[in-house]
Design a protein around this motif. Structure first.
Motif, PDB file in Angstrom:
ATOM      1  N   LEU A  74      51.467  31.060  75.405  1.00 57.21           N
ATOM      2  CA  LEU A  74      51.006  32.295  74.747  1.00 57.21           C
ATOM      3  C   LEU A  74      49.486  32.204  74.692  1.00 57.21           C
ATOM      4  N   ARG A  75      48.820  33.232  75.171  1.00 60.92           N
ATOM      5  CA  ARG A  75      47.365  33.139  75.302  1.00 60.92           C
ATOM      6  C   ARG A  75      46.634  34.203  74.486  1.00 60.92           C
ATOM      7  N   ALA A  76      45.576  33.756  73.794  1.00 62.52           N
ATOM      8  CA  ALA A  76      44.650  34.673  73.114  1.00 62.52           C
ATOM      9  C   ALA A  76      43.242  34.351  73.590  1.00 62.52           C
ATOM     10  N   ASP A  77      42.383  35.361  73.667  1.00 59.32           N
ATOM     11  CA  ASP A  77      40.979  35.124  74.013  1.00 59.32           C
ATOM     12  C   ASP A  77      40.173  35.067  72.714  1.00 59.32           C
ATOM     13  N   ILE A  78      39.096  34.256  72.706  1.00 55.34           N
ATOM     14  CA  ILE A  78      38.398  33.992  71.441  1.00 55.34           C
ATOM     15  C   ILE A  78      36.935  34.454  71.439  1.00 55.34           C
ATOM     16  N   ASP A  79      36.457  34.994  72.560  1.00 53.15           N
ATOM     17  CA  ASP A  79      35.022  35.272  72.661  1.00 53.15           C
ATOM     18  C   ASP A  79      34.645  36.683  72.219  1.00 53.15           C
ATOM     19  N   ALA A  80      33.339  36.842  71.924  1.00 53.25           N
ATOM     20  CA  ALA A  80      32.783  38.139  71.516  1.00 53.25           C
ATOM     21  C   ALA A  80      31.884  38.675  72.623  1.00 53.25           C
ATOM     22  N   LEU A  81      31.258  39.811  72.340  1.00 57.11           N
ATOM     23  CA  LEU A  81      30.401  40.489  73.324  1.00 57.11           C
ATOM     24  C   LEU A  81      28.935  40.407  72.922  1.00 57.11           C
ATOM     25  N   ASN A  82      28.064  40.574  73.899  1.00 52.68           N
ATOM     26  CA  ASN A  82      26.637  40.732  73.619  1.00 52.68           C
ATOM     27  C   ASN A  82      26.397  42.193  73.273  1.00 52.68           C
TER      28      ASN A  82
END
Ligand code: NI
Length: 388
Positions: A74-82
């Protein structure tokens, strides 16, 4: 189905995690605080935690109490945007120029919630691998995890992903058969001519005029070369050249992005673009150089997993809340790389109305905390359905 109740204690915990992550957004491969928080929570749930894959990726495993060897990821992404956040609520970004404007704070919290619940209800047979992936936003964190041996170290039988979808009502899900998201390629075109006096254009080769011809010609790829029954996009999003009123510059650059749903289409667009750039520039005595880069393939669901997800969702929220005929998106997603290596599916969960700038990648966006329990329940239901 009695899993995590809306506004229960665990729902409140997810809300707290989500707001904390939202207030501390981190971008590609710099998600150190986020990764640390995720790893710490997973350890507190008594999971086996592995850190440092693709710099800031976190992977945790949980074995059920019943005997079984089947394994799902099960995959979640953890990053934000500039992006500079324009919201003013208490949990707004504390990091200048960075923002969770794609809801990965919500994705992370929902998967954490599912991990906590499943660690306390291990009545399943087999293993769940929780994948917290960095750098989804254009930096191919999924590919880096795969290159570093994600599926060699954690040999899952199937892989699943989920994204929140503004404009889709809260409580609803979308499952696509086949393509969900488009491929993403980026390009830079350098047109080299010969600079000269702006009043004496006959003494040089004007790259700005050539750029104008090229911009029009490139739009013929989608309108004249791509099968009208297929979808593709060629967008020129940047144009740079010149710095004076009376000087024709030496060169101009054009940059942009191409989207498609199949590899054949991607190859066709690239090859047609090469031809147009070379020949249009040559026709006017200039030279054109094309730098064309693949970022992510199209995200394509596998048929058997599409069926699994639809059945699980239909049991969870009823057929009236499951949409199967929605058009795919021209946005892109690096989960595509995982689906090239393992069977699986990527679904959308409704985030509610887009009014007031609540669309993805918008400075007014915020993840809808009301759906945290529902999203986590989907992960739990999927696990209980597959690990029997
Ligand atoms: Ni996203």
């Amino acid at each position: 189905m009695c899993l995590i109740a809306t506004n229960s204690e665990l729902h409140e915990l997810m809300r707290e995690w989500r707001k904390d992550i939202h207030a501390h957004p981190e971008t590609a491969y710099e998600e150190h605080r986020t990764a640390e928080k995720v790893a710490e929570l997973l350890r507190s749930f008594d999971l086996q935690v592995h850190t440092g894959m693709a710099v800031t990726g976190v992977v945790a495993t949980l074995k059920g109490d019943l005997p079984g060897s089947y394994c799902i990821g099960l995959r979640a992404d953890i990053d934000a945007l500039n992006l500079q956040e324009l919201n003013s609520f208490a949990h707004k970004s504390r990091h200048q120029g960075k923002m969770h404007a794609c809801g990965h704070d919500g994705h992370t919290s929902m998967l954490l919630g599912a991990a906590k619940y499943l660690s306390e209800h291990r009545n399943f047979a087999g293993t769940v691998v929780f994948i917290f992936q960095p750098a989804e936003e254009g930096e191919a964190g999924a590919k880096m995890m795969l290159d570093e041996g994600l599926f060699k170290q954690f040999n899952v039988d199937a892989i699943y992903g989920m994204h929140n979808w503004p404009g889709l009502a809260q409580g609803k899900f979308v499952v696509h058969s086949g393509p969900v998201m488009a491929s993403m390629d980026l390009f830079d075109i350098t047109i080299s001519g010969q600079g000269c006096h702006g009043g004496m254009p006959h003494l040089g080769t004007d790259p700005i005029m050539v750029a104008g011809q090229l911009i029009s010609a490139l739009q013929s790829i989608v309108s004249r070369n791509v099968d009208p029954l297929h979808s593709a996009v060629v967008s020129i999003t940047q144009m740079h050249g010149g710095e004076a009123y009376n000087v024709i510059p030496d060169s101009v650059t054009l940059s942009g992005t191409c989207r498609a749903f199949s590899e054949e289409q991607r190859v066709q667009i690239h090859s047609q673009m090469t031809q147009i750039v070379t020949n249009i520039c040559a026709a006017f005595g200039a030279t054109g150089e094309l730098d064309y880069r693949s970022v992510a393939p199209s995200t394509v669901n596998h048929p058997q997993n599409t069926k699994i997800c639809s059945d699980v969702i239909s049991q969870l929220v009823g057929d009236q809340n499951l949409l199967l005929e929605e058009a795919p998106s021209m946005g892109s997603e690096d989960f595509a790389f995982m689906l090239l290596e393992k069977p699986g599916a990527y679904i959308w969960i409704g985030n509610g109305s887009m009014e007031g700038g609540k669309g993805l990648h918008n400075p007014h966006y915020d993840f809808n905390d009301q759906v945290l329990a529902l999203g986590a329940n989907y992960w739990i239901a999927l696990t209980q359905d597959q690990l029997v």
